[in-house]
Design a protein around this motif. Structure first.
Motif, mmCIF file in Angstrom:
data_model
loop_
_atom_site.group_PDB
_atom_site.id
_atom_site.type_symbol
_atom_site.label_atom_id
_atom_site.label_comp_id
_atom_site.label_asym_id
_atom_site.label_seq_id
_atom_site.Cartn_x
_atom_site.Cartn_y
_atom_site.Cartn_z
ATOM 1 N N THR A 32 45.529 20.010 43.750
ATOM 2 C CA THR A 32 44.253 19.537 43.214
ATOM 3 C C THR A 32 43.688 18.451 44.127
ATOM 4 N N ASN A 33 42.443 18.138 43.917
ATOM 5 C CA ASN A 33 41.817 17.033 44.643
ATOM 6 C C ASN A 33 41.485 15.922 43.649
ATOM 7 N N LEU A 34 42.513 15.493 42.948
ATOM 8 C CA LEU A 34 42.404 14.446 41.943
ATOM 9 C C LEU A 34 41.612 13.258 42.464
ATOM 10 N N GLN A 35 40.660 12.774 41.676
ATOM 11 C CA GLN A 35 39.865 11.633 42.105
ATOM 12 C C GLN A 35 40.685 10.347 42.102
ATOM 13 N N GLY A 36 40.332 9.447 43.008
ATOM 14 C CA GLY A 36 41.028 8.179 43.112
ATOM 15 C C GLY A 36 40.761 7.271 41.932
ATOM 16 N N ARG A 37 41.624 6.300 41.760
ATOM 17 C CA ARG A 37 41.567 5.447 40.572
ATOM 18 C C ARG A 37 40.373 4.498 40.584
ATOM 19 N N TYR A 38 39.682 4.365 41.726
ATOM 20 C CA TYR A 38 38.533 3.469 41.789
ATOM 21 C C TYR A 38 37.209 4.190 41.545
ATOM 22 N N ARG A 47 35.803 13.978 37.298
ATOM 23 C CA ARG A 47 35.463 15.388 37.145
ATOM 24 C C ARG A 47 36.716 16.186 36.841
ATOM 25 N N GLU A 48 36.543 17.241 36.046
ATOM 26 C CA GLU A 48 37.650 18.128 35.726
ATOM 27 C C GLU A 48 37.237 19.560 36.016
ATOM 28 N N ALA A 49 38.147 20.316 36.612
ATOM 29 C CA ALA A 49 37.864 21.725 36.879
ATOM 30 C C ALA A 49 38.034 22.530 35.596
ATOM 31 N N VAL A 50 37.161 23.486 35.378
ATOM 32 C CA VAL A 50 37.269 24.367 34.219
ATOM 33 C C VAL A 50 37.241 25.808 34.685
ATOM 34 N N PRO A 64 43.475 11.090 46.695
ATOM 35 C CA PRO A 64 44.854 11.065 47.177
ATOM 36 C C PRO A 64 45.467 12.466 47.222
ATOM 37 N N GLY A 65 44.722 13.463 46.711
ATOM 38 C CA GLY A 65 45.212 14.834 46.706
ATOM 39 C C GLY A 65 44.934 15.546 48.017
ATOM 40 N N LEU A 66 44.118 16.578 47.957
ATOM 41 C CA LEU A 66 43.844 17.381 49.147
ATOM 42 C C LEU A 66 43.145 16.587 50.246
ATOM 43 N N ASP A 67 42.325 15.596 49.874
ATOM 44 C CA ASP A 67 41.661 14.776 50.897
ATOM 45 C C ASP A 67 42.679 14.066 51.783
ATOM 46 N N TRP A 94 50.955 5.331 40.980
ATOM 47 C CA TRP A 94 49.534 5.611 40.821
ATOM 48 C C TRP A 94 49.241 7.115 40.738
ATOM 49 N N GLU A 95 48.368 7.618 41.620
ATOM 50 C CA GLU A 95 47.938 9.017 41.516
ATOM 51 C C GLU A 95 49.011 10.017 41.925
ATOM 52 N N VAL A 96 50.102 9.561 42.518
ATOM 53 C CA VAL A 96 51.147 10.495 42.928
ATOM 54 C C VAL A 96 51.752 11.200 41.711
ATOM 55 N N ALA A 97 51.840 10.509 40.579
ATOM 56 C CA ALA A 97 52.440 11.101 39.377
ATOM 57 C C ALA A 97 51.693 12.353 38.910
ATOM 58 N N PRO A 98 50.384 12.291 38.636
ATOM 59 C CA PRO A 98 49.703 13.518 38.204
ATOM 60 C C PRO A 98 49.670 14.590 39.288
#
Length: 375
Positions: free
Chosen positions: A23-29, A34-37, A107-110, A278-282
């Motif tokens: 996923t390309n999860l958005q950063g915490r800042y 956005r969520e994919a559906v 922190p994902g695909l980016d 941080w974002e590594v968990a999800p």
């Protein structure tokens, strides 16, 4: 009777070939989330062979500083140098992934597809070493990024940084998953002979199939073993870092990894338990759901057993090794294997600082602030 409104559940994670994050999860800042559906096209993409390939983009960055300092009591170095931001190796567990949030990126695909090259890194290092106030101490090369990741083949920033360190007699240590380090043996071997260089190769598993999903663009486990042998035969002190140990995924392989590395010529070994800051968990949970759905809950349950019931605990005393029964058993397994294989029998040598030569300030384009050269 009216037709019911269809529900569009959150789209399941879909792995991309050659990428670690699914996923390309958005950063915490980020303010907006956005969520994919699943709007009916996800299935169509899968029928066509999955999501499209994601091209790596490399951006030039003119950094203001190049040496990073830390005071963490559980890290064996206080100064590090990273020629790049982001890492194309795409290791899903990488603790540095959240740093891309500072850039307004995912922190994902980016993190693994949008790489920032610090094009002035060698010049900045030269200037830093030239300062009258500079106090030399060993530098760790490639901590938040792999200094020998694929883009280095073309840009050669790491090579130029090593040339500066070699010319100034400044010791450093490096950790990598890349066989590209062998390219620089002509510089590294003489430095090692002078007591100014040591290396560590990270190997998480010997299973090539797991490695391909876990760290998709890093060298294969077999190739990394060959790199250990090559470095060792060149006279370079080389250790293995089993990082991270992932319960029920790479953890069963720990003893086999140590045996293979000892046979290849490694003299030292260490390990780190999976860290999920941080974002590594999800991101890691999405990866588990995509690649190991049969054991995802079991893996996370064991992680929480070693993290005081949480996905992660940043406590300096426990963050590297975990705590509790399972962490203690892992520690016992590691130390028994190390003793049996004769690893860690000698303390790793202290890098020699006595040969450091302070250089005069360079006259290159980095002298954008002449006042800095007064210090």
């Amino acid at each position: 009777m009216t037709d019911s409104v269809p529900e569009y559940p959150i789209a399941p994670p879909a792995p991309r070939k050659g990428r670690g994050a699914v996923t390309n999860l958005q950063g915490r800042y980020e303010v907006d989330q956005r969520e994919a559906v699943d709007d009916g096209w996800v299935l169509h993409e899968e029928e066509e062979g999955g999501p499209p390939a994601l091209r790596t983009q490399v951006f030039d960055e003119r950094a203001k500083t190049i040496l990073t300092r830390n005071a963490s009591p559980d890290i064996p170095f206080s100064v590090s140098l990273n020629p790049y931001r982001g890492c194309e190796h795409g290791c899903i567990y990488c603790f540095a992934r959240p740093t891309h949030s500072y850039l307004g990126l995912s922190p994902g695909l980016d993190f693994e597809s949008r790489i920032y090259a610090k094009v002035n890194a060698p010049e900045l290092l030269e200037r830093e070493l030239s300062k009258k106030s500079y106090v030399p101490e060993p530098i760790a090369l490639g901590v938040n990024t792999d200094a020998w990741q694929p883009v280095e083949r073309e840009l050669r920033l790491t090579r130029r940084v090593i040339e500066v360190l070699s010319a100034r007699g400044h010791p450093f240590a490096a950790i990598t998953k890349s066989s590209l380090i062998e390219r620089d043996l002509d510089l590294l071997a003489p430095m090692a002979a002078r007591g100014q260089f040591m290396a560590a190769i990270t190997i998480t598993t010997l299973d090539a199939e797991i490695a391909r999903t876990l760290e998709p663009r890093a060298a294969t486990p077999a190739r990394r073993l060959r790199t250990i042998r090559t470095l060792s035969e060149a006279g370079i002190p080389v250790g293995v870092s089993i990082a991270p140990v992932i319960p029920f995924v790479t953890e069963p392989d720990m003893e086999r990894v140590l045996e293979a590395c000892a046979e290849a010529g490694a003299s030292n070994a260490s390990y780190i338990v999976l860290r999920l800051p941080w974002e590594v968990a999800p991101l890691f949970k999405d990866w588990l759901a995509a690649h190991f759905p049969d054991r995802a809950e079991r893996v996370m349950s064991r992680v929480r057993d070693m993290r005081g019931g949480k996905d992660y605990d940043a406590n300096f005393a426990t963050r590297m090794k975990g705590e509790g029964l399972w962490a203690d058993l892992l520690k016992q397994r590691f130390h028994q294997a190390v003793r049996r294989l004769g690893l860690n029998e000698r303390r790793r040598g202290i890098l020699d600082m006595s040969q450091f030569m302070r250089a005069a300030p360079t006259a290159g384009p980095v002298r954008d602030d002449p006042q800095m050269n007064l210090f």
